[in-house]
Design a protein around this motif. Structure first.
Motif, PDB file in Angstrom:
ATOM      1  N   LEU A   9       0.672  -0.948   0.028  1.00 14.71           N
ATOM      2  CA  LEU A   9       0.083   0.301   0.038  1.00 14.71           C
ATOM      3  C   LEU A   9       0.312   1.489   0.093  1.00 14.71           C
ATOM      4  CD1 LEU A   9      -2.879   1.451   0.113  1.00 14.71           C
ATOM      5  CD2 LEU A   9      -2.690   1.065   2.766  1.00 14.71           C
ATOM      6  N   LEU A  10       0.885   2.139  -1.569  1.00 11.31           N
ATOM      7  CA  LEU A  10       1.475   3.535  -1.298  1.00 11.31           C
ATOM      8  C   LEU A  10       0.512   4.493  -0.414  1.00 11.31           C
ATOM      9  CD1 LEU A  10       3.262   2.906  -4.790  1.00 11.31           C
ATOM     10  CD2 LEU A  10       3.532   2.242  -2.263  1.00 11.31           C
ATOM     11  N   LYS A  11       1.423   5.277   0.360  1.00 14.22           N
ATOM     12  CA  LYS A  11       0.352   6.773   0.613  1.00 14.22           C
ATOM     13  C   LYS A  11       0.406   7.151   0.368  1.00 14.22           C
ATOM     14  CE  LYS A  11      -0.112   3.379   4.720  1.00 14.22           C
ATOM     15  NZ  LYS A  11       0.628   3.405   6.756  1.00 14.22           N
ATOM     16  N   ASN A  12      -0.881   8.641   0.655  1.00 17.06           N
ATOM     17  CA  ASN A  12      -0.228   9.817   0.271  1.00 17.06           C
ATOM     18  C   ASN A  12       0.498  10.048  -1.687  1.00 17.06           C
ATOM     19  OD1 ASN A  12      -1.091  12.371   0.645  1.00 17.06           O
ATOM     20  ND2 ASN A  12       0.882  13.119   2.046  1.00 17.06           N
ATOM     21  N   VAL A  13      -0.115   9.578  -2.511  1.00 15.69           N
ATOM     22  CA  VAL A  13       0.387   9.464  -3.873  1.00 15.69           C
ATOM     23  C   VAL A  13       0.421  10.999  -4.394  1.00 15.69           C
ATOM     24  CG1 VAL A  13       0.696   8.279  -5.841  1.00 15.69           C
ATOM     25  CG2 VAL A  13       0.405   6.651  -3.675  1.00 15.69           C
ATOM     26  N   LYS A  14       0.894  11.449  -5.014  1.00 14.71           N
ATOM     27  CA  LYS A  14       0.523  12.745  -5.371  1.00 14.71           C
ATOM     28  C   LYS A  14       2.203  12.243  -7.046  1.00 14.71           C
ATOM     29  CE  LYS A  14       0.458  15.210  -1.457  1.00 14.71           C
ATOM     30  NZ  LYS A  14       1.680  16.798  -1.361  1.00 14.71           N
ATOM     31  N   PHE A  15       1.280  12.631  -7.887  1.00 15.58           N
ATOM     32  CA  PHE A  15       1.801  12.675  -9.605  1.00 15.58           C
ATOM     33  C   PHE A  15       2.071  14.407  -9.549  1.00 15.58           C
ATOM     34  CE2 PHE A  15      -2.766   9.810  -9.811  1.00 15.58           C
ATOM     35  CZ  PHE A  15      -1.604   8.414  -9.932  1.00 15.58           C
ATOM     36  N   TRP A  16       2.995  14.200 -11.079  1.00 12.68           N
ATOM     37  CA  TRP A  16       3.580  15.241 -10.782  1.00 12.68           C
ATOM     38  C   TRP A  16       3.978  15.196 -12.401  1.00 12.68           C
ATOM     39  CZ3 TRP A  16       4.642  18.514  -7.030  1.00 12.68           C
ATOM     40  CH2 TRP A  16       4.343  18.011  -5.289  1.00 12.68           C
ATOM     41  N   GLU A  17       3.691  15.004 -12.705  1.00  9.82           N
ATOM     42  CA  GLU A  17       3.958  14.965 -14.314  1.00  9.82           C
ATOM     43  C   GLU A  17       3.328  13.845 -14.777  1.00  9.82           C
ATOM     44  OE1 GLU A  17       7.894  13.145 -15.869  1.00  9.82           O
ATOM     45  OE2 GLU A  17       8.229  14.680 -14.904  1.00  9.82           O
ATOM     46  N   ILE A  18       2.764  14.084 -15.977  1.00  7.04           N
ATOM     47  CA  ILE A  18       2.607  12.995 -17.701  1.00  7.04           C
ATOM     48  C   ILE A  18       3.215  13.262 -18.527  1.00  7.04           C
ATOM     49  CG2 ILE A  18      -0.079  14.644 -17.937  1.00  7.04           C
ATOM     50  CD1 ILE A  18      -1.086  11.727 -18.415  1.00  7.04           C
ATOM     51  N   ASP A  19       2.940  11.925 -19.172  1.00  7.18           N
ATOM     52  CA  ASP A  19       3.397  12.174 -20.927  1.00  7.18           C
ATOM     53  C   ASP A  19       2.736  12.725 -21.733  1.00  7.18           C
ATOM     54  OD1 ASP A  19       6.397  12.344 -19.945  1.00  7.18           O
ATOM     55  OD2 ASP A  19       6.792  10.228 -20.267  1.00  7.18           O
ATOM     56  N   PHE A  20       2.886  13.200 -23.168  1.00  2.00           N
ATOM     57  CA  PHE A  20       1.328  12.688 -23.885  1.00  2.00           C
ATOM     58  C   PHE A  20       2.573  13.209 -25.330  1.00  2.00           C
ATOM     59  CE2 PHE A  20       1.984  17.194 -22.745  1.00  2.00           C
ATOM     60  CZ  PHE A  20       1.474  17.898 -23.885  1.00  2.00           C
ATOM     61  N   GLY A  21       1.846  12.393 -26.868  1.00  2.00           N
ATOM     62  CA  GLY A  21       1.989  12.720 -27.898  1.00  2.00           C
ATOM     63  C   GLY A  21       1.847  11.521 -28.339  1.00  2.00           C
ATOM     64  N   TRP A  22       2.630  11.734 -29.700  1.00  2.00           N
ATOM     65  CA  TRP A  22       2.991   9.555 -30.633  1.00  2.00           C
ATOM     66  C   TRP A  22       3.868   9.854 -31.108  1.00  2.00           C
ATOM     67  CZ3 TRP A  22       2.113  11.481 -35.697  1.00  2.00           C
ATOM     68  CH2 TRP A  22       2.030  12.432 -35.654  1.00  2.00           C
ATOM     69  N   THR A  23       3.915   8.633 -31.749  1.00  2.00           N
ATOM     70  CA  THR A  23       4.909   8.448 -32.479  1.00  2.00           C
ATOM     71  C   THR A  23       4.286   7.448 -34.086  1.00  2.00           C
ATOM     72  OG1 THR A  23       6.545   8.055 -31.091  1.00  2.00           O
ATOM     73  CG2 THR A  23       7.214   7.506 -33.188  1.00  2.00           C
ATOM     74  N   VAL A  24       4.785   7.687 -35.492  1.00  2.00           N
ATOM     75  CA  VAL A  24       4.163   7.282 -36.140  1.00  2.00           C
ATOM     76  C   VAL A  24       4.244   5.425 -35.976  1.00  2.00           C
ATOM     77  CG1 VAL A  24       3.775   6.464 -38.287  1.00  2.00           C
ATOM     78  CG2 VAL A  24       3.664   8.868 -37.890  1.00  2.00           C
ATOM     79  N   GLY A  25       3.930   4.498 -36.355  1.00  2.00           N
ATOM     80  CA  GLY A  25       3.815   2.939 -36.389  1.00  2.00           C
ATOM     81  C   GLY A  25       4.011   2.689 -35.279  1.00  2.00           C
TER      82      GLY A  25
END
Length: 161
Positions: free
Chosen positions: A109-125
């Motif tokens: 159990l991981l407590k007090n989880v916080k997200f700080w960034e997210i990746d986005f984008g794409w690559t053909v294929g």
């Protein structure tokens, strides 16, 4: 009598699971990593050139790599940054390993989880993946793998023959 590790007890990541704070299985996850680190200060002392260390705090970090199948995480995490309220507090996550050949199930159990960034984008294929970094401020072992992972030499010879 010589003993060797029974290779059947090694854990296969195919049997890894991630659950959100509501206990919902997150099905698109491919990889979860985590690390607990002891932060330290260097202590320089007279009479020696050897650096000493003083433990000061503990840091929990991790990441989730998942297939992109919806916009839910981009909306959740990205919107909090856009409106200035970030980071996103997820409460808790449960990381589970449940290989049927293992010596039990491990749940953390991981407590007090916080997200700080997210990746986005794409690559053909290529299939699209999201990588999400997080921190956590505590953990608890809910279930653990336990037992003797070895086999005796006589049994090892019989198995390997």
């Amino acid at each position: 009598m010589a003993r060797s590790m029974n290779p059947e007890f090694t854990i296969n990541g195919d049997f890894g699971y991630l659950y959100d704070q509501n206990g919902q299985f997150i099905s698109s996850v491919q990889e979860v990593t985590g690390q607990i680190s002891v932060n330290r200060e260097e202590i320089m002392r007279s009479g020696t050139r050897v650096t000493g260390y003083k433990a000061t705090s503990i840091t929990g970090t991790g990441s989730i790599r998942r297939f992109k199948v919806t916009s839910d995480w981009v909306k959740l995490i990205g919107n909090s940054f856009a409106d200035g309220s970030g980071p996103v507090a997820a409460g808790q996550l449960i990381v589970k390993l449940d290989d049927p050949a293992a010596l039990g199930t491990e749940r953390l159990l991981l407590k007090n989880v916080k997200f700080w960034e997210i990746d986005f984008g794409w690559t053909v294929g290529s299939l699209i993946e999201e990588n999400v970094e997080f921190t956590f401020e505590g953990f608890e072992v809910l279930d653990e793998m336990d037992g003797d992972p070895t086999i005796t030499a006589a049994r090892f010879d019989a198995v390997s023959a």
